[in-house]
Write a protein that holds these residues in place. Structure first.
Motif, short mmCIF file in Angstrom:
data_model
loop_
_atom_site.label_atom_id
_atom_site.label_comp_id
_atom_site.label_asym_id
_atom_site.label_seq_id
_atom_site.Cartn_x
_atom_site.Cartn_y
_atom_site.Cartn_z
N UNK A 272 33.68 -29.07 35.52
CA UNK A 272 32.78 -29.28 35.13
C UNK A 272 32.28 -27.71 35.18
N UNK A 273 31.78 -27.60 34.43
CA UNK A 273 31.24 -25.96 33.39
C UNK A 273 29.98 -26.60 32.41
N UNK A 274 29.01 -26.64 33.67
CA UNK A 274 27.69 -26.97 32.37
C UNK A 274 27.08 -26.20 32.35
N UNK A 275 27.39 -24.35 30.57
CA UNK A 275 26.31 -24.02 30.37
C UNK A 275 25.66 -24.20 29.66
N UNK A 276 25.67 -25.39 29.19
CA UNK A 276 24.40 -25.20 27.66
C UNK A 276 23.25 -24.99 28.05
N UNK A 277 22.58 -23.94 26.77
CA UNK A 277 21.22 -23.78 26.53
C UNK A 277 20.97 -22.94 28.13
N UNK A 278 21.79 -21.93 28.06
CA UNK A 278 22.25 -20.69 29.25
C UNK A 278 21.58 -19.75 28.64
N UNK A 279 21.31 -19.32 27.19
CA UNK A 279 21.85 -18.10 26.56
C UNK A 279 22.43 -16.86 26.96
N UNK A 302 23.56 -22.17 22.68
CA UNK A 302 23.89 -21.03 23.11
C UNK A 302 23.86 -19.68 21.78
N UNK A 303 24.33 -19.47 22.04
CA UNK A 303 25.08 -17.67 20.91
C UNK A 303 26.36 -17.22 21.07
N UNK A 304 27.01 -18.40 21.17
CA UNK A 304 27.96 -17.85 21.49
C UNK A 304 28.92 -17.08 20.38
N UNK A 305 29.74 -16.82 19.65
CA UNK A 305 30.55 -16.54 18.78
C UNK A 305 31.73 -15.86 19.25
N UNK A 324 25.78 -26.17 17.50
CA UNK A 324 24.39 -25.53 18.01
C UNK A 324 24.96 -24.13 19.02
N UNK A 325 26.12 -23.26 18.45
CA UNK A 325 26.22 -21.76 18.31
C UNK A 325 26.79 -21.01 17.39
N UNK A 353 29.52 -29.83 16.64
CA UNK A 353 28.47 -29.61 15.00
C UNK A 353 28.02 -28.21 15.00
N UNK A 354 27.08 -28.09 13.76
CA UNK A 354 26.38 -27.11 14.27
C UNK A 354 26.66 -25.40 14.45
N UNK A 355 27.72 -24.70 13.81
CA UNK A 355 28.88 -23.98 14.05
C UNK A 355 29.37 -22.91 12.58
N UNK A 356 30.04 -22.60 12.48
CA UNK A 356 30.25 -21.31 11.55
C UNK A 356 31.76 -22.10 11.05
N UNK A 357 31.73 -22.93 11.77
CA UNK A 357 33.72 -23.55 11.18
C UNK A 357 34.02 -23.72 9.89
N UNK A 358 35.20 -23.01 9.32
CA UNK A 358 35.85 -23.43 7.92
C UNK A 358 37.06 -24.11 8.01
#
Length: 1021
Positions: A272-279, A302-305, A324-325, A353-358
């Motif tokens: 389990x990796x829980x790293x949401x909203x961790x900057x 987060x702000x992952x790219x 939301x990245x 959702x809420x990414x830049x996926x094409x």
């Protein structure tokens, strides 16, 4: 010589015999100590199921239920009373069970502190106390339990810091304190817990940095530090704990940092990796796919790219959340990672959702596991058709893909998804017909197909969806008539939006079935005929939009039943007749648009018609009168020969006389009653429904300056604002969206406040959901301004300093009684008078605001819960969340053990608030420790020692009453009665608390008695 040997042996065996007798006596004494300790333990417990009935002298205490003894010494070694609905406190005599190795009291309702006497149990190995209502701190002398292996106190109400002495428990393998109210830092001494396997400290209020010393815990398998206020950077040593299986650091305001590139290699056993909203910044490391045991990946918010790596080795993956990245670059290969997820045979949640996926949704999504329940691709740049293979996902509950560039038809096979509850494909480029197979989705709760290019009829089969609450087909090219089966769906309660289509025909009479609907929008169509009178049956309607159609005839009188209507737009139709007076009597009506119709006659002047900026009547050439701002001609009424007949003169004179008499009597009655006590503030109502932007709010608050800051809370700050155009004061609550839970709080407050209205509830004027000058999301709520601030400010003033020489102010006894009645009336309305009961969940003095007349208004509905089953949360995409606990000291004890939200929880908070109002003591006062709380403090003093605990501000007033004679006794009796109600409402067990409706009646009776006492002596109040 032989006699000497004989004597020696005799002495030896005699000594052994007597020593054995002594040991037996000691053992018997120890047994009796254990028995008495158990009886003392029982004496403090409420046992509704009678499970401790066996604890009596009829059988040996080792046979009592839950008790286990050692065979050799017959001493208690285990006390296991899990999940038996026990309540009360843990007796300090538990420390006398000196052979105790296990104490398990899980899932009960134990309260007060963990007795420090537990520190005497040197043999104790397992201490299990989760899901209770324990308060106080963790005893520092717990460190004396040198054999302790597991310490488990999840979901209680413990507060204070973790004692650093805990770091000496070298045998400790589990330390679990999640879901409490603990503060301070994690002690660096925890680095000495060389046997520790699980550290669970999530969902508290820990701060500071995560200690580097935790990197020394080479046996650590589970680390839960999520949803706290840790800052600084995540220690790199944490990522080198190769034994870790569960890592949750989410929901903390860390400095921005990235995941190490070798994460999947350094943590090969990770599940389990829980790293949401961790900057987090940077990319998702491809090495993560090497962690073949992964079951949960939560990297959202987060702000992952960059590109998402494949996870072909993660066969056991169940939850994958990366929303939301800033992942993806809009290219065709962005969704290639989806192919690897087809190997995850237990996948339940896929959220991207809420990414830049094409790129396109691949047909292979039909190969995803049939266990998949939630799939979200909203707000990306995805193109192409919806794959027909979607039909294979037979257990899908949520499918969201709005805000993309999907095209083609909606596949008819979507009707195979019999478990689907939410379907949203809005803001795409879909075309063709809405398939009739959508009527097979009988579990649908929400369907949104807005802003596409859909054509044809609305399928009447939607009438089969008897659970549907939200329906949005707006901004399409739909034609034909509105099916009676759809418009008559009584389950629709949130909104029905069919606007901006080419629908024709009449609005069916079945619209009257929508008795719980909040928003009806059929604007910009080609509907004709009269507005059906059955619309008046939709008594919960707040917003009606029917503009831009071909409706004709008069406004039906039945609309007078819509007492909660806030906005009505029937402009640009062919309506005729006179404008009915009842529209001016709808006190909540804020916006009215009647423009461009064929109305005639006099424009009313009451209610919404008083303000031309909120009412439009232009384009009706035969109207006259109204307020001057309408710029309409005056009304000329012609009578026969220019004179009134004698009969009419008599009638008018009689009616005028009666009217005068009524006005005189009404004025006299209002003079005798408390001014404006039960009336809405009419001047304030004139300025409702402000359509404000971020710019307007920023300007009105001087850029949200500190000078205008009037309060701050967990999720935002409150400012005072002044509108230039009107000079009206208002309060604006600005949400701090970077704080975990703030967006959810904004949504919850909007959901609650839009459905309620009461004179003792704070009224929301409007909502602002926009972006600020930096392009960041901005959400705010605008409320009435309460001139006298919060009840908290009146009860607990800041000490006067040389810089602030303010005259001390306080509420007198009558004012406090009035406020308690105001708050009780608000709760009675929320619990019993709303269409669906609402639980406030955070009642406290700072959330009770006072207007010019010192009338109380309950505010801050950020934690409110609507109890209707239909509006409960659907399956969430993450495995952990913050439970609803309210505020320390005011939250009901049962919430600490995970109990469901209930109206009884508000009753507890109300009881504590009432006690605080009349004692002047906060429930978190320093005197409340070692088992003492505000409830017990007051209960122990009533009735004889009432004057010892009452707020000092009230003592002088009480003395005045005492000096006045007989009235003084009645005033004291009233005060005792008030405190007794507070004690009854804050009872430990929910079923023992008063009903709020009865409380309102009792409070009113007490007030009447108090006012009767005032007749004995007049003093200044």
């Amino acid at each position: 010589m032989q006699l000497g040997y004989f004597w020696s042996f005799f002495c030896f065996y005699a000594t052994v015999f007597f020593l054995s007798l002594g040991l037996t006596d000691c053992a018997l004494g120890g047994n009796e100590t254990d028995r008495l300790a158990l009886l003392e333990f029982k004496a403090r417990i409420t046992d509704p199921l009678g499970v401790m009935s066996s604890w009596n002298d009829s059988i040996n205490f080792c046979l009592w239920q839950g008790v286990t003894c050692s065979h050799r010494h017959q001493r208690v070694t285990s006390l296991n009373l899990m999940s038996l609905q026990l309540a009360g406190s843990i007796s300090p005599h538990i420390g006398n069970l000196s052979f105790l190795r296990e104490l398990s009291l899980d899932n009960n309702s134990f309260s007060q502190e963990i007795p420090p006497e537990i520190g005497r149990l040197s043999r104790l190995q397992y201490l299990y106390l989760p899901n209770n209502s324990l308060s106080g701190g963790i005893p520092s002398n717990l460190s004396r339990c040198s054999n302790l292996i597991k310490f488990h106190v999840l979901n209680n109400q413990l507060f204070g810091e973790i004692p650093m002495e805990i770091g000496s428990l070298s045998k400790l393998t589990l330390f679990a304190v999640s879901g409490n109210n603990l503060t301070g830092a994690i002690p660096a001494s925890f680095g000495n817990l060389s046997s520790l396997e699980s550290l669970a400290a999530g969902e508290n209020y820990f701060s500071g940095s995560i200690p580097n010393a935790l990197g020394k815990l080479t046996t650590l398998r589970k680390l839960f530090l999520h949803i706290n206020t840790f800052s600084g950077t995540i220690p790199p040593s944490i990522y080198n704990l190769s034994s870790l299986t569960d890592l949750y650091l989410a929901g903390n305001p860390f400095y921005p940092g990235s995941l190490p590139s070798n994460l999947g290699i350094s943590l090969p056993h990770l599940r389990h990796l829980g790293m949401f909203q961790a900057q987090l910044i940077g990319s998702i490391p491809p090495s993560l796919s090497n962690a073949s045991n992964l079951e949960v990946i939560q990297l959202q918010l987060n702000s992952l790219t960059g590109q998402v790596p494949t996870f072909g080795n993660s066969l056991g993956l169940q939850l994958f959340s990366i929303e939301y990245n800033f992942l993806g670059n809009g290219g065709a290969s962005d969704l290639n990672f989806l192919s690897s997820l087809t190997n995850a045979t237990n996948l339940r949640v896929l959220v991207a959702g809420d990414n830049n996926f094409g790129g396109m949704l691949p047909e292979l999504i039909g190969n995803f596991s049939t266990t998949l329940e939630i799939m979200r691709f909203n707000d990306n740049h995805i193109v192409g058709n919806i794959p027909a293979g979607l039909q294979n996902l037979i257990n899908l509950i949520v499918f969201l893909a709005p805000g993309n560039h999907l095209s083609g038809n909606i596949p008819t096979v979507i009707g195979e998804l019999k478990n689907l509850q939410i379907l949203s494909l809005s803001f795409n480029e879909l075309s063709g017909h809405i398939p009739s197979s959508v009527g097979n989705l009988t579990n649908l709760y929400e369907v949104s197909l807005a802003s596409n290019n859909l054509q044809g009829d609305i399928p009447s089969s939607l009438g089969n969806c008897q659970n549907l609450q939200k329906l949005d087909f707006s901004y399409n090219n739909l034609s034909g008539s509105i099916p009676a089966q759809v418009i008559g769906l009584s389950s629709l309660s949130i909104y029905l939006d069919l606007s901006h289509n080419r629908l024709s025909g009449v609005l069916p009479l079945q619209v009257g079935n929508l008795k719980n609907l909040n928003v009806l929008n059929v604007s910009k169509n080609m509907l004709s005929g009269e507005i059906p009178s059955t619309l008046g049956s939709c008594v919960m309607l707040e917003f009606i939009f029917m503009q831009g159609n071909l409706f004709q005839g008069p406004i039906p009188s039945s609309l007078s039943s819509l007492r909660g209507l806030q906005e009505l737009d029937i402009s640009n139709n062919n309506l005729s007749g006179e404008i009915p007076e009842f529209l001016g009597d709808l006190i909540y009506l804020q916006v009215l648009n009647l423009s461009y119709n064929n109305f005639e006659g006099v424009v009313p002047v009451g209610g919404v018609f008083k303000n031309a900026s909120r009412t439009s009547v232009i384009g009706n050439s035969r109207l006259c009168g109204g307020t001057p701002e309408f710029h309409l001609p005056g009304c000329n009424f012609k009578h026969s020969k220019g004179k009134l007949s004698l009969t009419w003169k008599i009638v008018i004179s009689t009616l005028s006389g009666l009217l005068c008499l009524i006005l005189v009597l009404s004025s006299y009655f209002l003079f005798l009653t408390r001014k404006k006590r039960n009336e809405p503030a009419s001047d304030f109502a004139e300025n409702l429904h402000l359509m404000v932007s971020y710019h307007s709010l920023s300007k009105a608050t001087d850029g949200f300056s500190l000078a205008n800051l009037i309060g701050a809370g967990s999720f935002g700050s409150v400012y005072k604002g002044i509108l230039d155009q009107s000079g009206m004061a208002f309060a604006v609550k600005v949400f701090t969206l970077v704080r975990h839970g703030a967006s959810r709080s904004f949504t919850a407050e909007c959901e609650a406040l839009r459905n309620i209205r009461h004179r003792n509830l704070i009224k929301i004027l409007t909502v602002c959901s926009s972006v600020d000058y930096q392009g960041n999301d901005f959400k705010a709520l605008v409320y009435e301004f309460m001139a006298n601030g919060s009840l908290e400010e009146w009860l607990h003033q800041k000490p006067t300093t040389e810089e602030t020489q303010e005259t001390p102010r306080s509420l007198n006894l009558l004012q406090r009684i009035n406020v308690t009645i105001d708050v009780a009336c608000a709760l009675d309305y929320l619990h019993h008078q709303c269409e669906t009961p609402i639980v406030h969940c955070d009642l406290k003095p700072s959330n009770v605001l006072l207007d010019n007349d010192m009338t109380g208004h309950v505010g801050d509905f950020g934690l409110a819960r609507i109890l209707s089953e239909a509006t409960q949360d659907l399956p969430a995409s993450r495995t952990s969340s913050v439970g609803v606990r309210g505020t320390v000291g005011y939250a009901a004890p049962e919430y600490g053990m995970g109990s469901e939200v209930s109206t009884a929880g508000d009753l507890y908070s109300y009881g504590i608030l009432l006690l605080e109002m009349f004692t002047g003591k906060k429930p978190t006062n320093d005197i409340f420790k070692e088992g003492l709380n505000l409830h017990n403090f007051v209960r122990a003093a009533l009735p004889d020692r009432m004057l010892e605990i009452v707020d000092p501000f009230l003592l002088q007033e009480i003395v005045q009453w005492e000096n006045g004679g007989a009235g003084g006794c009645r005033v004291q009796k009233s005060l005792v009665s008030m405190l007794e109600i507070g004690v009854a409402c804050s009872a430990e067990l929910p079923h023992e608390r008063r009903n709020i409706s009865n409380v309102v009646a009792e409070l009113q009776s007490i007030k009447n008695e108090f006012l009767g006492a005032r007749g004995h002596r007049t003093i200044t109040l």
